[in-house]
Design an enzyme around this catalytic site. Structure first.
Site, PDB file in Angstrom:
ATOM      1  N   LYS A 281      40.391  85.698  25.550  1.00 57.45           N
ATOM      2  CA  LYS A 281      39.244  84.896  25.160  1.00 57.45           C
ATOM      3  C   LYS A 281      37.943  85.605  25.534  1.00 57.45           C
ATOM      4  CE  LYS A 281      41.598  80.472  26.028  1.00 57.45           C
ATOM      5  NZ  LYS A 281      41.473  79.821  24.706  1.00 57.45           N
ATOM      6  N   ARG A 355      51.618  75.610  22.350  1.00 60.18           N
ATOM      7  CA  ARG A 355      52.725  75.154  21.506  1.00 60.18           C
ATOM      8  C   ARG A 355      54.022  75.879  21.840  1.00 60.18           C
ATOM      9  NH1 ARG A 355      49.284  76.821  16.396  1.00 60.18           N
ATOM     10  NH2 ARG A 355      47.711  76.312  17.967  1.00 60.18           N
TER      11      ARG A 355
END
Length: 502
Positions: A281, A355
Site C-alpha cells: 500500500k 477474502r
C-alpha cells in the site's frame, strides 16, 4: 455510571439537575411546560428574553428555579419538534452528558427520553440514551505517558418514562444498552490497539479471557500447525510473510436450552496489520491498516455482549487473526493457492488478502452445521466509494437472512445496505489458470469480493457485512467506531425473541 428509570412529575424530583427539552423557536417541550407552570412562568420569561433559541445542542443551566425541588434545571435545545430524528437525538444526549459533567452534576433526572422521535418508542429512546452516553464517555489513552485529567463527576443518571407501565420496558432497555455498550467498547479497544501489541496472539488471548469470564463461553485456538493439517493453505499464505503466527480463535457460546441446537456463526476478518504484502500500500495512511482487524473486533464485541445478555442461543464467534507483511517469504502475485474447500485461486493482488483468509474460515465452520453464518470484514475500499462512511455494505445468498440483518440495522441505527450478487458479477473473477482470481477488476469491487466469498458458503445461509467505511474514522479524532456490534447484537436479540419484550 449508574442508570435507572422512573416515572414521575418533574416538579417532584429531588436531584442535582433536571434535564428537559426546548424546541425552536423558543418552544417548551411538554415536560418543560409543566416546570414553567409550577415556576410561575419563570422559564418562558427567560426564553422571551432570548436566553435560549432552542437550536440543536444549545444549553442553558438554571439555578434555583422557583417552586422546583431540584437544585438546577438544564434546558436542552432540540431543534424543530417535527424534525427530531435518530441522529439528532443521539447527538443531543451526548451534548447533554458533556454539559452535565462540565457543570459538576453528580446525578441528574433526564426527561429527554419523553421527547417524540420519529418512528421510535420508549425502549429505543432509553437504550440509545444509554449507548450514546457510554459512547460519549469513551477514551483510549492507555499509551499516553501524561493522561489528561477529565472532569466527570456525573455518577447517576435517571431516565424518566411517560407511564409506570413502561418501567419494565425501560429497565430492559438499560440492560440491553449497557451490554451492547460494553461490546462496543471492547471492539473499540481492540481496534485502537497498536499493531505491535494487537497481533493474532493478542486476539487469541482476548478470546481466552472471555471464556475465563463467562461460564457459557469456551475458546479454542487453531495455530499454523493445525491449519496445515486442515489444508487451510489460503489462510496460511496471507500470513507467511510475517513473523507473527496466524491464529484462528474460536469462541463457542452455549445458552440455548438444547445444547445440540444449530448455532449461529459469526466470523470476523482479523488482519491485525495489512501492509498490502508484495502489492504494498502507499505509505500515507498506512498506520490506519491496524484497523483491518475491526471485523474480528466487532465479532469479539458481539460475543461479549451476548455473554452479558445471556441469550438463549448457541453462537460461534471466529476471529480470523493474521498479519499481511512483505518479506522474502511472502506470497506473490501469480501464486495459485488451493483453499481448504479444494477450489483454487490465482493471486492477482496480495492486498486482496481478507477474502483469502475468510474463504478458509467459511469452509472450516461447515463442521458446525450452522443455522446461518455472518462474516464481518473491512474488506474493500470500493465499499467506501459506494456507501461512504455512514452505511455498511451487505451481501447475502439468502433473502430472509438479508432481510433480518437489514431490519436489525434499522432497529439499532447501525445501518447496512444490501448490494446485489447477480451471476454476471461472478464472471469478473474468471482466471485462465485457476478456478478463480482473487480480484475481479475495478468495477463493482465490493460485489465481486462478496461473490468470491459466496463460493465458499454454499452449504448454509450466509451473509457478508463490509464495514470498510464504517469501522473507524480518520482525521484528528480518528479511532475505531465499534461498528457493527450494535447491528450484530440486535440480530441476535431478534433471533432470541427478546428484542424489546416487557
Amino acid at each position: 455510571m449508574e442508570f435507572s428509570v422512573k416515572s414521575g412529575s418533574p416538579e417532584k424530583q429531588r436531584s442535582a439537575c433536571i434535564v428537559v427539552g426546548v424546541f425552536e423557536p423558543r418552544r417548551l417541550s411538554p415536560i418543560a411546560e409543566q416546570l414553567d407552570k409550577i415556576s410561575g412562568g419563570y422559564i418562558s420569561s427567560l426564553l422571551r428574553r432570548g436566553d435560549l433559541e432552542g437550536k440543536p445542542g444549545q444549553m442553558l443551566l438554571l439555578h434555583q428555579v422557583p417552586n422546583i425541588l431540584s437544585e438546577r434545571v438544564l434546558l436542552v435545545g432540540c431543534g424543530k419538534e417535527r424534525e427530531l430524528g435518530e441522529r439528532q437525538y443521539k447527538d443531543i444526549i451526548k451534548k447533554t452528558i458533556s454539559t452535565l459533567n462540565e457543570t459538576g452534576s453528580m446525578e441528574a433526572v433526564c426527561f429527554l427520553t419523553e421527547l417524540h422521535v420519529k418512528g421510535r418508542d420508549t425502549y429505543w429512546k432509553v437504550r440509545q440514551a444509554v449507548e450514546s452516553t457510554k459512547d460519549s464517555l469513551y477514551t483510549f489513552n492507555q499509551f499516553k505517558s501524561n493522561k489528561p485529567e477529565t472532569r466527570r463527576p456525573l455518577r447517576k443518571l435517571v431516565f424518566n418514562v411517560p407511564t409506570r407501565r413502561e418501567l419494565n420496558l425501560g429497565e430492559k432497555a438499560i440492560a440491553h444498552g449497557l451490554s451492547i455498550a460494553s461490546g462496543v467498547k471492547a471492539s473499540k479497544d481492540l481496534g485502537n490497539m497498536p499493531p505491535n501489541v494487537a497481533n493474532p496472539a493478542y486476539l487469541a488471548s482476548q478470546a481466552r479471557r472471555l471464556a475465563d469470564d463467562y461460564e457459557t463461553v469456551t475458546t479454542k485456538i487453531i495455530g499454523e500447525e493445525e491449519m496445515k493439517k486442515l489444508g487451510m493453505t489460503s489462510y496460511l499464505a496471507v500470513g507467511q510473510g510475517s513473523h507473527n503466527e496466524s491464529m484462528m480463535s474460536i469462541m463457542e457460546y452455549k445458552g440455548h436450552p438444547d445444547p445440540t441446537a444449530k448455532p449461529i456463526v459469526l466470523i470476523g476478518k482479523g488482519l491485525t496489520f495489512d501492509s498490502g504484502g508484495i502489492s504494498i500500500k502507499p505509505s500515507e495512511g498506512m498506520d490506519e491498516m491496524k484497523y483491518d482487524m475491526c471485523g474480528a473486533a466487532s465479532v469479539f464485541g458481539a460475543m461479549k455482549a451476548l455473554a452479558k445478555l445471556n441469550l438463549p442461543l448457541n453462537v460461534v464467534g471466529v476471529l480470523a487473526g493474521c498479519e499481511n507483511m512483505p518479506s522474502s517469504n511472502s506470497y506473490r502475485p501469480g501464486d495459485i493457492l488451493t483453499t481448504m474447500s479444494g477450489q483454487t485461486v490465482e493471486v492477482l493482488n496480495t492486498d486482496a488478502e481478507g477474502r483469502l483468509v475468510l474463504c478458509d474460515a467459511l469452509t472450516y465452520v461447515e463442521r458446525y452445521e450452522p443455522e446461518c453464518v455472518v462474516d464481518v470484514a473491512t474488506l474493500t475500499g470500493a465499499c467506501v466509494v459506494a456507501l461512504g462512511h455512514h452505511i455498511s455494505g451487505l451481501i447475502s445468498n439468502h433473502n430472509p437472512l438479508a432481510h433480518e440483518l437489514i431490519n436489525a440495522s434499522e432497529q439499532s441505527g447501525d445501518r447496512a445496505w444490501r448490494l446485489p450478487m447477480a451471476e454476471e458479477y461472478n464472471e469478473q473473477l474468471s482466471s485462465p489458470f485457476a478456478d478463480m482470481g482473487n480480484i475481479g477488476g475495478k468495477a463493482a469491487g465490493t460485489i465481486t469480493a462478496g461473490c468470491f466469498l459466496s463460493r465458499f458458503a454454499k452449504k448454509y445461509h450466509w451473509a457478508h457485512i463490509d464495514s470498510a467505511g464504517t469501522a473507524w474514522v480518520s482525521g484528528a479524532n480518528k479511532g475505531s467506531t465499534g461498528r457493527p456490534v450494535s447491528l450484530l447484537v440486535q440480530f441476535l436479540l431478534n433471533r432470541s425473541g427478546q428484542e424489546n419484550e416487557e
